[in-house]
Write an enzyme that holds these catalytic residues in place. Structure first.
Site, short mmCIF file in Angstrom:
data_model
loop_
_atom_site.label_atom_id
_atom_site.label_comp_id
_atom_site.label_asym_id
_atom_site.label_seq_id
_atom_site.Cartn_x
_atom_site.Cartn_y
_atom_site.Cartn_z
N ASN A 83 0.87 -1.18 0.00
CA ASN A 83 0.00 0.00 0.00
C ASN A 83 0.90 1.23 0.00
OD1 ASN A 83 -1.81 2.04 0.40
ND2 ASN A 83 -2.48 1.39 2.43
N LYS A 119 0.12 4.27 -0.40
CA LYS A 119 -0.53 5.48 0.13
C LYS A 119 -0.25 6.69 -0.79
CE LYS A 119 -0.33 3.39 4.68
NZ LYS A 119 -0.22 3.52 6.12
N HIS A 131 -9.68 1.51 5.04
CA HIS A 131 -8.39 1.76 5.70
C HIS A 131 -8.59 2.79 6.81
CE1 HIS A 131 -4.26 2.87 6.44
NE2 HIS A 131 -3.90 1.74 5.83
N GLU A 171 -6.89 5.20 7.72
CA GLU A 171 -6.63 6.59 7.32
C GLU A 171 -7.85 7.19 6.62
OE1 GLU A 171 -2.93 5.69 5.37
OE2 GLU A 171 -2.03 5.33 7.33
N GLU A 193 -5.55 -4.41 10.85
CA GLU A 193 -4.54 -3.36 11.02
C GLU A 193 -4.82 -2.60 12.33
OE1 GLU A 193 -2.46 -2.20 7.10
OE2 GLU A 193 -4.15 -0.89 7.37
N GLY A 215 2.26 2.97 10.85
CA GLY A 215 3.16 4.10 10.65
C GLY A 215 3.89 4.54 11.91
N SER A 232 3.40 -1.45 10.58
CA SER A 232 4.85 -1.40 10.82
C SER A 232 5.55 -2.72 10.50
CB SER A 232 5.14 -0.96 12.26
OG SER A 232 4.66 0.35 12.47
#
Ligand code: 13P
Length: 256
Positions: free
Chosen positions: A9, A11, A96, A98, A168, A174, A213
């Site tokens: 991914n 991003k 996701h 985000e 996730e 991140g 991560s």
């Protein structure tokens, strides 16, 4: 035969030069690692077609990071599932964290996207996960079941056939703080058992991947767990050396 499902991914990263460089390096080695891996690259929307043209003869697949709930019309700035299918995408990431947090996407909207992707015979990668506070309050399982239930309610007991689930935990995305693989294993088992309650005949086919991560140092610890069927990789997937190392680790684990 089982294959690990590995998704890059990217991003909101990359440009024409870095993408060409990455994919040229991937091309040199990828065939060594495909025996036991299904590999998906999910670039930013603007580079989807460019990436597809690179990878279409490499036996790896194109994924989109998002899709709109509308298929066409006056929806400025959006991307339609028809367009994603048209240019060769096979997978679409939905939900996701985000998008949930930075773009206010709720479970109901995400469920609509999930159904839309499936209705066009593309494969949704549904991201679910808890925040740090929710984990501390022991609410992880409640949060995950809420995220799954809305899909069951909308699409019935067979909702998760031909779809992927990505666990996730939001606190690990991140941050450089990956979750404990034993913890992740227990959560993946919980997710599979939960879906199995509704739909026992297809449990073997449910793919649950981990994201948060992941890098070449910790990938092996995750992939050795029986219910971690793959990885959804963010920052480590931007560097071809690192990504290839992870693919090798993943491939080798299933060669044993
Ligand atoms: P990182 O691997 O950068 O933590 O990102 C994980 C992720 O969000 C993949 O979708």
């Amino acid at each position: 035969m089982k294959k690990n499902f590995i998704v890059a991914n990217w991003k909101l990263n990359g440009n024409i030069q870095t993408i060409s460089n990455f994919l040229n390096h991937l091309r040199l080695k990828i065939s060594l690692y495909l025996q036991n891996n299904t590999v998906v690259i999910a670039p930013s929307t603007i580079y989807l077609e460019r990436v597809y043209n690179y990878i279409k003869d490499m036996n790896i697949f194109l994924g989109a990071q998002n899709v709109d709930i509308n298929t066409q019309g006056a929806f400025t700035g959006e991307t339609s599932i028809l367009m994603l299918k048209d240019i060769g995408a096979k997978y679409v990431i939905v939900g996701h964290s985000e998008r949930r947090f930075l773009h206010n996407e709720n479970n109901e909207l995400i469920s609509k996207k999930f159904g839309l992707v499936k209705s066009l015979n593309l494969i949704p990668i549904l991201c679910i996960g808890e925040t740090e506070t929710q984990k501390k309050k022991n609410k992880t399982k409640e949060i995950l079941t809420n995220q799954l239930n809305v899909i069951f309610q909308d699409f019935g007991e067979k909702a998760f056939i031909n779809s992927i689930i990505a666990y996730e935990p939001i606190w690990s995305i991140g941050t450089g703080i990956s979750a404990d693989p034993i913890y992740v294993q227990s959560i993946h088992k919980f997710i599979k058992d939960y879906i199995n309650k509704y739909n026992s005949s297809d449990i073997e086919k449910i793919i649950v991947q981990y994201g948060g991560s992941v890098n070449s140092k910790n990938a092996k610890n995750f992939l050795e767990q029986p219910d971690i069927d793959g990885l959804l990789i963010g920052s480590a997937s931007l560097m071809y050396e690192e990504f290839l190392k992870i693919l090798k680790i993943s491939n080798d684990i299933l060669c044993k």
